[in-house]
Design an enzyme around this catalytic site. Sequence first.
Site, PDB file in Angstrom:
ATOM      1  CD  GLU A 130      34.115  -7.218  54.938  1.00 45.54           C
ATOM      2  OE1 GLU A 130      33.521  -7.683  55.903  1.00 45.54           O
ATOM      3  OE2 GLU A 130      35.361  -7.143  54.887  1.00 45.54           O
ATOM      4  CE  LYS A 206      42.428   0.070  50.389  1.00 41.90           C
ATOM      5  NZ  LYS A 206      43.116  -0.329  49.164  1.00 41.90           N
ATOM      6  N   GLY A 303      39.431  -3.090  42.191  1.00 40.01           N
ATOM      7  CA  GLY A 303      38.701  -3.332  40.941  1.00 40.01           C
ATOM      8  C   GLY A 303      37.201  -3.341  41.173  1.00 40.01           C
TER       9      GLY A 303
HETATM   10  N1  HSE Z   1      43.215   2.010  44.823  1.00 38.32           N
HETATM   11  C1  HSE Z   1      42.928   0.918  45.679  1.00 38.32           C
HETATM   12  C2  HSE Z   1      43.945  -0.188  45.444  1.00 38.32           C
HETATM   13  C3  HSE Z   1      41.532   0.418  45.411  1.00 38.32           C
HETATM   14  O1  HSE Z   1      44.683  -0.126  44.456  1.00 38.32           O
HETATM   15  O2  HSE Z   1      44.017  -1.100  46.233  1.00 38.32           O
HETATM   16  C4  HSE Z   1      40.957  -0.377  46.526  1.00 38.32           C
HETATM   17  O3  HSE Z   1      40.799   0.364  47.688  1.00 38.32           O
END
Ligand code: HSE
Length: 441
Positions: A130, A206, A303
Amino acid sequence: MSDVFRIGLIGCGTIGQGVVRIIQAEAGEIERKTGVRLELARVVDKDPAQAAKVDVPAALVSTNAADVFNDKTINVVIELVGGTTIAKDFVLAALSAGKSVVTANKALLAKHGKEIFAAARRNSCCVAFEASVGGGIPLILPLRTGLIANRINAIYGILNGTCNYILSEMDQKGKSYAAALSEAQAAGYAELDPTLDVNGTDTAHKLAVVASLAFCCDVDFGALHIEGIDQLDAIDLAAGKELGYVCKLLGIAQRTSDGISLRVHPSFVSRKHPLASTGGSFNAISVYGNWVGHTLFFGRGAGSKPTASAVVADIVDIAIGNAGRTFTQCRMLGDVTAPPKYVPMEQLRSRYYIRLEVVDRPGVMAMVTKIFGDRQISLKAVTQHESAAAASDGSAMVVVLTDVAQEGQVQAALKEIGSLDIVREAPVMIRVVEEHEEYPT
Ligand code: HSE
């Protein structure tokens, strides 16, 4: 009597420390809500000082991941090392040892998900992820359960908190790109190597994870078209703003009659677009299902605290037996699905913002518009500004907004325009993304 669920945490950096803090603060409340007592059994990091920062007792700290795999009392392994090399070895070792894995590692899943999911199935374990997409926002679970009745038609996501933070600070506060990036790093949003954030790779990781699940197919990461925000010029953000647009880095997955289209690129969206008002480190993901229509998932996408919240949700889901059952039943992941047919980028149909720096003399506009016309690209608006350099070199900045056109034709037109001697710089192109049709006919 509650069941004790023992956790082996590997990687105690920004997210790992968040997980430790949540377990320290919330184990009692989670036990009250679920009947499961979460217990930190072992924390592994190459730097033991990391665990000390969040008061992990020294007796639980190790620099050797084998201490987790070999401990028969440990029920679950949390991989928060990042990267795709050692992390992969750790995940496969955990699964071989019969331990289910929770990971936030989108790069690992985007590149090696198929192999990892297959290993989990072979070992009667599961992999919960998740936290890999959208930080603290529940998105993987709804795709596997709450939206299961739907054929997912499209996903539009602001999936990188760092990029969204940078773009909104530039747009709203006029900050420089470099200053906004430093702030995002200081706040713990950025990857260890922030290049992966700003060049679009993190968003693409992602998108690959989510698209594979949403479209039930084995996505090849290499098939994604990826552009980041690192080449953007503040001039274009300002010119877009004048036209009523805001720039977002979007990950877009669309199902079309020709296959699926997967792309990451800076996008101009109207200020009224559902994703336009998502600022700072927030993420927002629009999912369009054929029955449910438009659903919008919103929250902190990066974060320590938000991401750790999602990691702990997965731990609990495994502890109570949900994740294992859903994983076993789930026929949506790359190890048990087929590769899709991809729609090549040249076939994309979109509207385009184009900026040209041209010599300011009679006939130039006619030359440019003829090239678009010859390629059946209809123009919605053409505006000419005196460019910043106009006083010294007599150049002009021309901004063109096209109607819906085919990407291949637009790229060819830009190549031709770019080769004209009246053009001073390579043309700039930013795609204009409209709101998706909720129930396509
Ligand atoms: N480096 C990623 C971002 C962290 O800034 O969204 C979360 O995957």
